[in-house]
Design a protein around this motif. Structure first.
Motif, short mmCIF file in Angstrom:
data_model
loop_
_atom_site.label_atom_id
_atom_site.label_comp_id
_atom_site.label_asym_id
_atom_site.label_seq_id
_atom_site.Cartn_x
_atom_site.Cartn_y
_atom_site.Cartn_z
N GLN A 64 100.63 68.17 48.67
CA GLN A 64 99.64 67.36 47.98
C GLN A 64 98.56 66.91 48.96
O GLN A 64 98.86 66.37 50.02
CB GLN A 64 100.30 66.12 47.35
CG GLN A 64 101.36 66.47 46.32
CD GLN A 64 100.75 67.09 45.08
OE1 GLN A 64 99.73 66.63 44.59
NE2 GLN A 64 101.40 68.13 44.56
N HIS B 28 95.00 64.69 49.46
CA HIS B 28 94.11 63.66 48.93
C HIS B 28 92.98 63.48 49.93
O HIS B 28 93.15 62.87 50.98
CB HIS B 28 94.86 62.35 48.71
CG HIS B 28 96.01 62.48 47.76
ND1 HIS B 28 95.83 62.54 46.39
CD2 HIS B 28 97.33 62.62 47.98
CE1 HIS B 28 97.01 62.67 45.80
NE2 HIS B 28 97.93 62.74 46.74
N LEU C 28 96.44 73.62 44.97
CA LEU C 28 95.87 72.92 43.83
C LEU C 28 94.46 73.40 43.55
O LEU C 28 93.64 73.48 44.46
CB LEU C 28 95.87 71.41 44.09
CG LEU C 28 97.24 70.77 44.32
CD1 LEU C 28 97.09 69.30 44.66
CD2 LEU C 28 98.13 70.94 43.10
N TRP D 119 91.08 72.96 40.69
CA TRP D 119 90.49 72.06 39.72
C TRP D 119 90.17 72.86 38.45
O TRP D 119 89.21 73.60 38.39
CB TRP D 119 89.23 71.44 40.30
CG TRP D 119 88.59 70.37 39.47
CD1 TRP D 119 87.40 70.44 38.81
CD2 TRP D 119 89.09 69.06 39.24
NE1 TRP D 119 87.13 69.26 38.17
CE2 TRP D 119 88.16 68.38 38.40
CE3 TRP D 119 90.25 68.36 39.63
CZ2 TRP D 119 88.33 67.06 37.98
CZ3 TRP D 119 90.43 67.06 39.20
CH2 TRP D 119 89.48 66.42 38.39
N GLY E 142 89.35 69.89 34.38
CA GLY E 142 89.16 68.50 34.78
C GLY E 142 90.36 67.85 35.42
O GLY E 142 90.44 66.62 35.52
N LYS E 143 91.33 68.65 35.90
CA LYS E 143 92.48 68.09 36.60
C LYS E 143 93.01 69.11 37.61
O LYS E 143 92.71 70.31 37.52
CB LYS E 143 93.57 67.69 35.62
CG LYS E 143 94.13 68.84 34.80
CD LYS E 143 95.18 68.34 33.81
CE LYS E 143 95.74 69.49 32.97
NZ LYS E 143 96.74 68.99 31.99
N TRP E 144 93.77 68.63 38.57
CA TRP E 144 94.34 69.51 39.58
C TRP E 144 95.58 70.20 39.03
O TRP E 144 96.48 69.54 38.52
CB TRP E 144 94.70 68.72 40.84
CG TRP E 144 93.51 68.16 41.54
CD1 TRP E 144 93.10 66.87 41.60
CD2 TRP E 144 92.54 68.92 42.29
NE1 TRP E 144 91.94 66.76 42.33
CE2 TRP E 144 91.56 67.99 42.77
CE3 TRP E 144 92.38 70.27 42.59
CZ2 TRP E 144 90.47 68.39 43.53
CZ3 TRP E 144 91.29 70.66 43.36
CH2 TRP E 144 90.36 69.73 43.82
N GLN E 145 95.59 71.53 39.13
CA GLN E 145 96.71 72.32 38.65
C GLN E 145 97.23 73.22 39.77
O GLN E 145 96.46 73.69 40.61
CB GLN E 145 96.29 73.16 37.44
CG GLN E 145 95.79 72.33 36.28
CD GLN E 145 95.67 73.13 35.00
OE1 GLN E 145 96.46 74.04 34.74
NE2 GLN E 145 94.69 72.79 34.19
N TRP F 233 87.97 72.47 47.03
CA TRP F 233 88.28 71.04 46.98
C TRP F 233 87.00 70.21 47.10
O TRP F 233 86.75 69.32 46.28
CB TRP F 233 89.25 70.67 48.11
CG TRP F 233 89.72 69.25 48.01
CD1 TRP F 233 89.04 68.12 48.37
CD2 TRP F 233 90.95 68.81 47.47
NE1 TRP F 233 89.78 67.00 48.10
CE2 TRP F 233 90.96 67.41 47.54
CE3 TRP F 233 92.05 69.48 46.92
CZ2 TRP F 233 92.05 66.64 47.09
CZ3 TRP F 233 93.11 68.72 46.49
CH2 TRP F 233 93.11 67.32 46.58
N GLU G 161 84.95 67.62 44.38
CA GLU G 161 84.69 66.22 44.69
C GLU G 161 83.20 65.91 44.72
O GLU G 161 82.78 64.78 44.43
CB GLU G 161 85.31 65.88 46.06
CG GLU G 161 86.82 65.96 46.12
CD GLU G 161 87.49 64.79 45.41
OE1 GLU G 161 86.85 63.74 45.27
OE2 GLU G 161 88.65 64.95 45.00
N GLN H 124 84.12 70.69 35.46
CA GLN H 124 85.44 70.81 34.83
C GLN H 124 86.32 71.87 35.50
O GLN H 124 87.54 71.74 35.54
CB GLN H 124 85.28 71.15 33.34
CG GLN H 124 84.74 70.01 32.51
CD GLN H 124 85.67 68.81 32.51
OE1 GLN H 124 86.82 68.91 32.09
NE2 GLN H 124 85.17 67.67 32.96
N ASN H 125 85.70 72.93 36.01
CA ASN H 125 86.48 74.04 36.57
C ASN H 125 85.83 74.56 37.85
O ASN H 125 84.60 74.76 37.89
CB ASN H 125 86.55 75.21 35.57
CG ASN H 125 87.04 74.78 34.20
OD1 ASN H 125 88.20 74.47 34.01
ND2 ASN H 125 86.12 74.75 33.22
#
Length: 392
Positions: free
Chosen positions: A4, A6, A206, A208, A211-214, A245, A249, A254-255
């Motif tokens: 993970q 961040h 991960l 994007w 709209g979310k990390w997959q 990444w 940011e 969305q993608n």
């Protein structure tokens, strides 16, 4: 489970930096550029670009002096990054440090930390998000120290980030950003690029999407992309690159899709098979080194036919003037490592002459504007971009 990450991208946006009070640029008496890892293929081409475009003393480092001085683009300094005292001394004598000592998967940020401590500007050609995370976390310290630090310079990441910046700026709302990369054989970058490729197969990563990390598996979901000459139709696969990444940011999107492939296509098939090796194999250092050496020897033959060039395609979809639209830009260079040298060299030139001064730690898409990117590509190094717009 995947690692993970961040990452805090510099909280000062490019717009805020440009609108803030002008920063006083101090011209240093010392005019020395330190290229760490400057005896490697990428470092060599960065030094070669600077030698052609800057009037500065170049100092290149490596663990051992090359067998022939004709491979040196500057004064040689033996340097082991594990020797902190030696590293700090070399940085203290420099105006700008360019970190080219990859692979960056397991590097820490000691070079950047030393630059911050000593007030020396910094660039790197890093290409792994774990390193990018460590560097971007130092943004507040770099800003306080007044140094300009830009990470992930080169071609991809680097020029690719600028291509995205230029495309996004033409939209009112962005939905999807796609980056496709194709490299001929070794790319002229030596065995290090092989190590980087195989290290990138070790972990899920991960992305994007929606709209979310997959979580995705590296070198999965093969797709055929028409890159045009010299590669034409070529298979590409999901691959973890740091711009995936930082772009997510930097922009409200969305993608973000990043896929990579090599020419000839047989290398993609083989790499996809390697990605399915048992974890105990692909994580073993001897396996990584063995695969890297074998692959490099193979490319020494195939490079004669495939070339060592690079084609990058960036696609952006979104809304422009209340109409759905798509944008595509295409970049080609016949030598991948030389293109990386150009991408880093322009930024080094601008920092060296005082034109680019933005205290903090930045990814390329936040460090320069679209207008500066166009100048960087066409005016300074005659690098070509093809661009098209289409209503959807």
């Amino acid at each position: 489970m995947p690692t993970q990450y961040h990452i805090m991208v510099n909280t000062l946006s490019p717009e805020r930096v440009r609108s803030s009070k002008p920063i006083e640029v101090k011209v240093l008496a010392k005019n020395q550029i330190l290229i760490i890892g400057g005896t490697g293929r990428i470092g060599h081409h960065v030094a070669q670009d600077l030698q052609q475009h800057m009037d500065a003393k170049l100092v290149v480092t490596g663990r051992q002096r090359p067998k022939s001085d004709r491979h040196l683009m500057g004064e040689f300094l033996p340097l082991d990054l594990g020797n902190r005292e030696q590293l700090q001394k070399a940085i203290a004598q420099s105006q700008l440090v360019i970190h080219c000592a990859g692979p960056f998967h397991h590097r820490d940020a000691r070079v950047l930390k030393s630059c911050i401590e000593q007030g020396v500007d910094y660039l790197d050609v890093s290409d792994h998000r774990s390193f990018t995370q460590k560097a971007l976390e130092l943004a507040p310290a770099a800003q306080e120290a007044g140094i300009t630090a830009i990470v992930n310079t080169g071609v991809f990441p680097g020029i690719s980030n600028g291509m995205v910046r230029q495309g996004v700026d033409g939209f009112d709302r962005v939905e999807t950003i796609r980056l496709y990369y194709a490299v001929g054989g070794s790319g002229g970058a030596g065995v290090t690029v092989m190590r980087t490729t195989f290290l990138g197969l070790q972990h899920p990563f991960l992305a994007w999407i929606g709209g979310k990390w997959q979580t995705l598996e590296p070198y999965s979901d093969r797709q055929i992309i028409d890159f045009g000459p010299p590669f034409n139709a070529l298979g590409v696969y999901w691959y973890d690159v740091p711009e995936a990444w930082t772009i997510a940011e930097s922009f409200p999107v969305q993608n973000v899709i990043t896929k990579f492939g090599s020419a000839p296509d047989i290398y993609n098939r083989l790499t996809a098979l390697m990605a399915k090796l048992p974890p105990s194999w692909i994580h073993h250092p001897f396996v990584i080194e063995g695969l890297s050496q074998i692959s490099y020897r193979m490319t020494q033959v195939s490079d004669r036919f495939s070339g060592v060039g690079i084609v990058m395609i960036v696609e952006v979809e979104g809304e422009k003037d209340s109409q759905r639209a798509s944008y595509q830009s295409r970049f080609y260079h016949p030598h991948t490592a030389i293109a990386a040298g150009c991408g880093t060299g322009v930024l080094a030139e601008w920092i060296g002459n005082g034109r680019l001064k933005k205290p903090g730690v930045w990814p390329v898409e936040q460090a320069i504007t679209s207008e500066e990117f166009v100048e960087m590509m066409r005016s300074s190094r005659n690098l070509d971009l093809q661009q098209t717009w289409e209503d959807l």
